[in-house]
Write a protein that holds these residues in place. Structure first.
Motif, PDB file in Angstrom:
ATOM      1  N   LEU A 166       0.847  -1.188   0.000  1.00 44.25           N
ATOM      2  CA  LEU A 166       0.000   0.000   0.000  1.00 44.25           C
ATOM      3  C   LEU A 166       0.889   1.246   0.000  1.00 44.25           C
ATOM      4  CD1 LEU A 166      -2.518  -1.172   2.741  1.00 44.25           C
ATOM      5  CD2 LEU A 166      -2.891  -1.174   0.259  1.00 44.25           C
ATOM      6  N   CYS A 167       0.356   2.328  -0.505  1.00 41.61           N
ATOM      7  CA  CYS A 167       1.090   3.591  -0.467  1.00 41.61           C
ATOM      8  C   CYS A 167       0.760   4.298   0.843  1.00 41.61           C
ATOM      9  CB  CYS A 167       0.700   4.467  -1.650  1.00 41.61           C
ATOM     10  SG  CYS A 167       1.661   5.991  -1.759  1.00 41.61           S
ATOM     11  N   SER A 176      -3.236  12.632  -0.746  1.00 42.99           N
ATOM     12  CA  SER A 176      -4.189  11.914   0.094  1.00 42.99           C
ATOM     13  C   SER A 176      -5.627  12.051  -0.400  1.00 42.99           C
ATOM     14  CB  SER A 176      -4.087  12.394   1.543  1.00 42.99           C
ATOM     15  OG  SER A 176      -4.388  13.775   1.633  1.00 42.99           O
ATOM     16  N   SER A 177      -5.887  12.983  -1.305  1.00 41.16           N
ATOM     17  CA  SER A 177      -7.234  13.138  -1.860  1.00 41.16           C
ATOM     18  C   SER A 177      -7.530  12.083  -2.929  1.00 41.16           C
ATOM     19  CB  SER A 177      -7.413  14.531  -2.456  1.00 41.16           C
ATOM     20  OG  SER A 177      -6.485  14.749  -3.510  1.00 41.16           O
ATOM     21  N   LYS A 178      -6.505  11.407  -3.415  1.00 39.90           N
ATOM     22  CA  LYS A 178      -6.683  10.400  -4.456  1.00 39.90           C
ATOM     23  C   LYS A 178      -7.108   9.067  -3.821  1.00 39.90           C
ATOM     24  CE  LYS A 178      -3.863  10.224  -7.953  1.00 39.90           C
ATOM     25  NZ  LYS A 178      -4.688  10.773  -9.046  1.00 39.90           N
ATOM     26  N   ALA A 179      -8.020   8.358  -4.484  1.00 39.53           N
ATOM     27  CA  ALA A 179      -8.491   7.064  -3.975  1.00 39.53           C
ATOM     28  C   ALA A 179      -7.463   5.967  -4.208  1.00 39.53           C
ATOM     29  CB  ALA A 179      -9.819   6.692  -4.631  1.00 39.53           C
ATOM     30  N   VAL A 180      -6.715   6.064  -5.294  1.00 41.41           N
ATOM     31  CA  VAL A 180      -5.689   5.080  -5.644  1.00 41.41           C
ATOM     32  C   VAL A 180      -4.461   5.837  -6.127  1.00 41.41           C
ATOM     33  CG1 VAL A 180      -5.075   3.133  -7.126  1.00 41.41           C
ATOM     34  CG2 VAL A 180      -7.424   3.346  -6.277  1.00 41.41           C
ATOM     35  N   ILE A 181      -3.282   5.383  -5.676  1.00 41.38           N
ATOM     36  CA  ILE A 181      -2.029   6.022  -6.081  1.00 41.38           C
ATOM     37  C   ILE A 181      -1.410   5.220  -7.218  1.00 41.38           C
ATOM     38  CG2 ILE A 181       0.232   6.832  -5.330  1.00 41.38           C
ATOM     39  CD1 ILE A 181      -2.178   8.217  -3.988  1.00 41.38           C
ATOM     40  N   ASP A 185       2.073   9.307  -9.948  1.00 37.91           N
ATOM     41  CA  ASP A 185       1.722  10.220  -8.859  1.00 37.91           C
ATOM     42  C   ASP A 185       2.924  10.483  -7.949  1.00 37.91           C
ATOM     43  OD1 ASP A 185      -0.968  10.429  -9.632  1.00 37.91           O
ATOM     44  OD2 ASP A 185      -1.514   8.620  -8.512  1.00 37.91           O
ATOM     45  N   VAL A 254      -1.704   8.455   6.046  1.00 37.17           N
ATOM     46  CA  VAL A 254      -2.843   8.140   5.181  1.00 37.17           C
ATOM     47  C   VAL A 254      -2.425   6.942   4.327  1.00 37.17           C
ATOM     48  CG1 VAL A 254      -4.309   8.942   3.298  1.00 37.17           C
ATOM     49  CG2 VAL A 254      -3.647  10.513   5.132  1.00 37.17           C
ATOM     50  N   ARG A 256      -3.287   4.380   1.130  1.00 35.18           N
ATOM     51  CA  ARG A 256      -4.064   4.254  -0.104  1.00 35.18           C
ATOM     52  C   ARG A 256      -3.581   3.036  -0.904  1.00 35.18           C
ATOM     53  NH1 ARG A 256      -6.835   7.180   2.231  1.00 35.18           N
ATOM     54  NH2 ARG A 256      -7.519   9.304   1.721  1.00 35.18           N
ATOM     55  N   PRO A 257      -4.479   2.413  -1.668  1.00 38.61           N
ATOM     56  CA  PRO A 257      -4.036   1.340  -2.584  1.00 38.61           C
ATOM     57  C   PRO A 257      -3.047   1.886  -3.608  1.00 38.61           C
ATOM     58  CG  PRO A 257      -6.435   1.365  -2.350  1.00 38.61           C
ATOM     59  CD  PRO A 257      -5.931   2.628  -1.705  1.00 38.61           C
TER      60      PRO A 257
END
Length: 291
Positions: A166-167, A176-181, A185, A254, A256-257
């Protein structure tokens, strides 16, 4: 003299009569009398005087019984030890683990194991994967968990965990506003990387390079908890396994996937020169339950 004769003699002395000894031994009274006669012939002196159809122990028999009783007490100790080993194992399990799971999954496994073996002593060392491998290869420790970067010569090994990383971002990070990294990015973003020889680092680099992404390496480190602490302090982003993140305070990070997936692998290691004890088998079951 043989063991059957000694057992018969001990039973007669303990029970007081041949008939009671026969019941305990599950044989007939004549068989007891015959075996005692054979023993007397073997040792060369009488053990019982036959008076009014009763067996009266001679002084020699009482002296011999003290020795026999001590021997049988020792056998009882051996039987007790065997029962404890059967039920509880040898009494100690020595475990070594890489830090990524040593502070998260491993404590859960120990808690599960101790419910079944509350009196078993556990030694746990959290070490770099190469040191874990060396302890297992030498036979000093019973089992270990290590990253797949190690040399697996002279250890029995199997994949224990294989999960996509995970990222991990500092709290409030612009990504952190992105659902997937995605790899791009991270282009130019301060990044906490593992050491170049780490196979997970090599897999991460391959994915980033294929996408044309070049993060700004802020720190290189060998341990996932260190990388996560650096992220928590705001130094940069990183990729980490879910099992490493689960044991970390997530109030300042945070998660993220990350796609495409980069697999983080953990190996279960065992010494190659000895079979697993029941305790070790039960500990492995606890590890599996904690995954």
């Amino acid at each position: 003299m043989n063991l059957r004769q000694i057992e018969t003699f001990e039973a007669v002395m303990r029970c007081g009569t041949a008939s009671r000894a026969a019941e305990v031994l599950g044989v007939t009274q004549p068989a007891v009398s015959r075996t005692l006669g054979e023993l007397e012939q073997s040792i060369g002196f009488p053990l019982f005087a036959r008076i009014r159809k009763r067996l009266i122990a001679t002084p020699e028999a009482r002296s011999l019984y003290e020795v026999v009783k001590s021997a049988f007490d020792g056998i009882d100790v051996i039987r007790g030890a065997a029962a404890r080993i059967r039920d509880q194992g040898s009494g100690e399990v020595r475990v070594a683990s890489l830090s990524a799971v040593g502070h998260s999954l491993m404590p859960k496994a120990i808690a599960i194991f101790q419910k079944r073996h509350p009196s078993t002593r556990i030694t746990l060392l959290v070490l770099p994967s190469r040191d874990v491998r060396d302890l297992i290869a030498s036979g000093e420790f019973d089992l270990g968990l290590a990253a797949d970067l190690i040399d697996t010569t002279n250890v029995v090994h199997e994949t224990f965990l294989a999960r996509d990383a995970l990222c991990v971002l500092p709290a409030g990070h612009e990504l952190s506003s992105k659902a997937v990294i995605a790899p791009m990015d991270l282009d130019g973003v301060p990044f906490i990387a593992y050491l170049p020889e780490d196979r997970f680092r090599q897999r991460v680099d391959a994915v980033l390079t294929a996408a044309g992404a070049v993060p700004k390496i802020a720190v290189e480190t060998a341990l996932a908890p260190t990388a996560l602490a650096l992220v928590s302090a705001g130094v940069g982003a990183t990729l980490a396994s879910p099992h490493a993140i689960s044991g970390f305070d997530q109030s300042k990070i945070v998660v993220r996937p990350f796609r495409p997936g980069v697999e983080a692998r953990v190996l279960l290691l065992l010494p190659s020169d000895r079979p697993k004890s029941q305790l070790v088998r039960d500990f492995i079951d606890a590890l599996m339950a904690a995954r």
